[in-house]
Write an enzyme that holds these catalytic residues in place. Structure first.
Site, PDB file in Angstrom:
ATOM      1  N   GLU A 190       0.586   2.267  -6.310  1.00 49.42           N
ATOM      2  CA  GLU A 190      -0.821   2.379  -5.935  1.00 49.42           C
ATOM      3  C   GLU A 190      -1.023   3.757  -5.315  1.00 49.42           C
ATOM      4  O   GLU A 190      -0.405   4.088  -4.299  1.00 49.42           O
ATOM      5  CB  GLU A 190      -1.174   1.281  -4.936  1.00 49.42           C
ATOM      6  CG  GLU A 190      -2.617   1.213  -4.525  1.00 49.42           C
ATOM      7  CD  GLU A 190      -2.867   0.071  -3.548  1.00 49.42           C
ATOM      8  OE1 GLU A 190      -3.530   0.321  -2.528  1.00 49.42           O
ATOM      9  OE2 GLU A 190      -2.393  -1.059  -3.807  1.00 49.42           O
ATOM     10  N   GLU A 209       3.701  -3.409   0.993  1.00 49.77           N
ATOM     11  CA  GLU A 209       3.355  -2.721   2.246  1.00 49.77           C
ATOM     12  C   GLU A 209       3.784  -3.531   3.468  1.00 49.77           C
ATOM     13  O   GLU A 209       3.166  -3.481   4.529  1.00 49.77           O
ATOM     14  CB  GLU A 209       1.856  -2.381   2.280  1.00 49.77           C
ATOM     15  CG  GLU A 209       1.432  -1.509   1.109  1.00 49.77           C
ATOM     16  CD  GLU A 209      -0.056  -1.183   1.102  1.00 49.77           C
ATOM     17  OE1 GLU A 209      -0.693  -1.295   2.165  1.00 49.77           O
ATOM     18  OE2 GLU A 209      -0.572  -0.814   0.035  1.00 49.77           O
TER      19      GLU A 209
END
Length: 723
Positions: free
Chosen positions: A369, A264
């Site tokens: 995820e 991220e």
């Protein structure tokens, strides 16, 4: 050590700032319009258009402002003033969205995004998101055992599989630490979720010890680990000594490890964001040390799905990345708060598009995820219908739409009033748990990480179309999305006849080859909950003849064909399946098969074949089709003493050989089925009654008797041709 304060990121956090910036920019635009900015159209004409549009809006007649907004958008685009062009495109898309003219709204949302990009800003990402929310989408995917097609569509452009990459199919993974019933006891997966998972997710910080307990429990369960390795003290803390020690312990774990290092990175909520070059340098260092010290580690580069346009600057390069991952969450409200924005119209499907188009040719993809909310904790609202709709999309549409997507890890957590304030925990919702078990039960969802893995039944899915014929029977999975979000009814029609109606997910039907004549058309019609038809789409559909020998399917490079009413099947494939050796004489254009004391010869163009030098007539001359010798099915099956029978329901030629044929293991002829859909508890389908005795007549055929009668005639004709 697992990071416990994770927060799924929402794209609208930045979107709100962008909308505020656009409002501020609009003031500047007003001034620019007033003074003309030196553009080719005189300032008075521009200002007159502005005033006319404002006056119309003030009267509540926004429709009258549309021609002026179009003029202004086109004017500024022609002048290369992309910011002003984007702002007026924004007025147009907002208007058309409000009046539910979705086709026009989508056009101007996409146009606004294009103009913002030309202006050097990524502010249009939220416009693309809204365009997808209101786009009516009707796609379909059909099951197949054509392994060559499945391998081809799932393969990288260079044809070389990455580390731990399956040929096709998808690894299932789960984060379980905050699942009260499972925690990190990975061997409980089968009892709780119906199936072993291929990998489990753990979090660890750079500078902290390798998570040995997670690895030991994964090894005990026969699974791999995905490790989110996070430099919480910044990139400078990622040193050679730290990485090398961690790598040695990773190797000692003795299991496959997907290392999701510093993920991220495109979001400003992580401390390793902000310096793409330093990030890339550190990623390369980690890769090189893992390659040297821990060959059981695959490097995963994994941005968040947003901000969309900033992720590419952090890509380390193909030589340093094994897999490309992404984090994405599907939830009804922005940050779990109804006051911040309603997200129910957003599905997970389209959010993979940018990443897929950019990297899938080179790297396998994983959703490293993800989760789907079924309950919003802040307003205390249940969203079971929303959860079921998007859980099926996540697991049973995305892998078929994106065949290079080869792993999904579910974040199985109830966040209570923390972070996104959503409940993703499957076992907290009986319907969600039941659907999840049902979805992953298929062999397509792989439960063990192995190089070149593939489903045990060799079945996968391809886009619905005329080139993908149904063999025997196949499952059809639709992807349907409408602006009204929730689907009230989905109807399936075959050649104008209603086959099935479904009111709720999981959507999909099982089709039978025997009731799908040549030139058929399958139509999907979708309705909203008010009963209004939202759209429909037709697909060409066909079926093909299959052959099995002693119960084993015979794979073909060239499938059987119907030519002038005769069914021709490939000689070599069937003879070899029956244990014969086959040779081809190019000069005489003759194929010869030998098994034991029997020799069979067939010459292209001849109406007769030879068995031990004795001539036998053929129902149709042998032909070459795409380089393959094709001969009438019955002769091929019986040439070496086999017993040939026809299963009209699945369009299958069944051949029993040797003792199997004599003892009656070859199946007898099955009654003709007069429905294309297998009935199930989830499908309301028209079907013919069938009784236990072979001589029993079909029951009432309701409103479709004439059509089903025609199908029966065609299958009877085909049977006569075969026999």
């Amino acid at each position: 050590m697992t990071i416990t304060n994770r927060k799924p990121y929402r794209p609208e956090e930045h979107g709100m700032n962008r909308r505020n910036a656009r409002r501020l920019l609009a003031v500047v635009v007003g001034a620019g319009l007033l003074f003309g900015q030196g553009l080719p159209v005189q300032a008075d004409a521009i200002w007159d258009r502005w005033k006319a549009a404002d006056a119309a809006v003030a009267k509540g007649d926004a429709a009258s402002a549309v021609p002026h907004w179009k003029f202004l958008a086109e004017h500024y685009a022609a002048a290369g003033d992309w910011e002003n062009a984007a702002l007026f495109s924004g007025k147009l898309n907002q208007h058309f969205d409000a009046v539910k003219d979705y086709e026009q709204a989508i056009r101007y949302y996409e146009q606004e995004n294009d103009y913002w990009l030309k202006a050097g800003k990524d502010w249009g990402a939220v416009d693309l998101q809204r365009a997808e929310q209101i786009r009516t989408t009707i796609d379909a995917y059909i099951g197949t055992q054509d392994t060559e097609t499945l391998r081809r569509q799932a393969a990288p452009k260079n044809g070389k599989l990455a580390k731990f990459e399956p040929e096709y199919g998808m690894y299932i993974g789960m984060y379980t630490e905050r699942d009260p019933g499972m925690q990190n006891y990975f061997d409980r997966s089968e009892s709780l979720y119906g199936k072993k998972h291929a990998l489990y997710l753990a979090y660890s910080q750079v500078g902290k010890p390798f998570p040995k307990q997670h690895a030991a429990r994964a090894k005990q369960a026969g699974a791999a680990l995905q490790i989110g390795w996070e430099p919480m003290n910044g990139l400078d803390a990622v040193t050679d000594d730290v990485v090398r020690q961690w790598a040695k312990e990773a190797k000692a774990a003795g299991i496959p490890i997907f290392l999701r290092y510093a993920s991220e990175m495109n979001g400003d909520w992580v401390v390793w964001h902000g310096d793409p070059q330093k990030y890339i340098d550190k990623f390369k260092m980690v890769h090189d040390i893992m390659a040297e010290e821990a060959p059981n580690v695959a490097m995963v580069w994994s941005p968040g799905d947003v901000p969309m346009y900033s992720m590419d600057a952090y890509y380390p390069g193909d030589d340093y990345v094994d897999w490309v991952g992404v984090s994405m969450y599907t939830e009804p409200y922005e940050n779990g708060d109804p006051q911040q924005g309603n997200m129910q119209a957003t599905s997970p499907i389209e959010r993979l598009d940018h990443l897929y188009k950019t990297y899938a040719d080179r790297k396998p993809l994983m959703i490293s995820e993800t989760a789907v909310s079924h309950y919003a904790n802040l307003p205390q609202e249940s969203f079971t219908d929303y959860g079921l709709l998007n859980l099926q999309r996540l697991y049973e549409v995305m892998p078929f739409k994106y065949p290079r997507l080869k792993s999904i890890t579910y974040f199985n957590v109830n966040l209570d009033m923390k972070e996104s304030k959503n409940n993703y925990l499957l076992r907290d919702n009986e319907a969600m748990l039941k659907l999840y078990k049902q979805l992953i039960s298929s062999p397509y969802y792989l439960s063990k990480v192995e190089q070149g893995a593939k489903p045990s039944d060799q079945t996968g899915f391809v886009p619905m179309g005329k080139d993908n014929a149904i063999a025997r029977a196949a499952k059809l999975i639709p992807f349907v999305k409408i602006p009204d979000i929730y689907i009230g009814k989905l109807e399936y029609y075959l050649n104008g006849t209603l086959l099935a109606t479904q009111m709720s997910p999981p959507f999909g039907i099982d089709l039978i080859a025997g009731a799908i004549p040549e030139g058929s058309v399958l139509e999907l019609a979708v309705y909203n909950r008010e009963g209004q038809k939202s759209g429909s789409r037709s697909f060409p559909i066909t079926s093909r003849i299959s052959v099995d020998v002693d119960g084993r399917d015979v794979p073909f490079e060239q499938p059987p064909v119907l030519i002038e009413g005769n069914t021709l099947t490939p000689l070599r494939a069937i003879f070899e399946a029956m244990g014969a050796k086959v040779e081809w004489n190019e000069s005489t254009r003759t194929a010869t098969g030998q098994k034991g004391a029997t020799t069979v010869s067939v010459t292209i163009g001849s109406g007769a074949a030879s068995i031990n030098s004795e001539a036998f007539p053929l129902e149709a001359p042998a032909r070459l089709v795409n380089g393959h010798t094709m001969v009438p099915a019955r002769f091929i099956g019986e040439a070496f003493g086999g017993k040939v029978e026809w299963d009209g329901e699945t369009r299958t030629v069944r051949i029993g050989t040797g003792s199997g044929a004599e003892s009656g293991t070859a199946l007898r002829e099955l009654p003709v089925s007069r429905t294309a859909v297998k009935s199930s508890s989830t499908v309301t389908a028209l079907s013919a009654e069938r009784k236990a005795t072979p001589d029993a007549k079909p029951g009432p055929l309701q409103a479709v008797g004439a059509w089903f009668g025609w199908v029966g005639q065609q299958l009877t004709k085909l049977w006569n041709d075969l026999m």
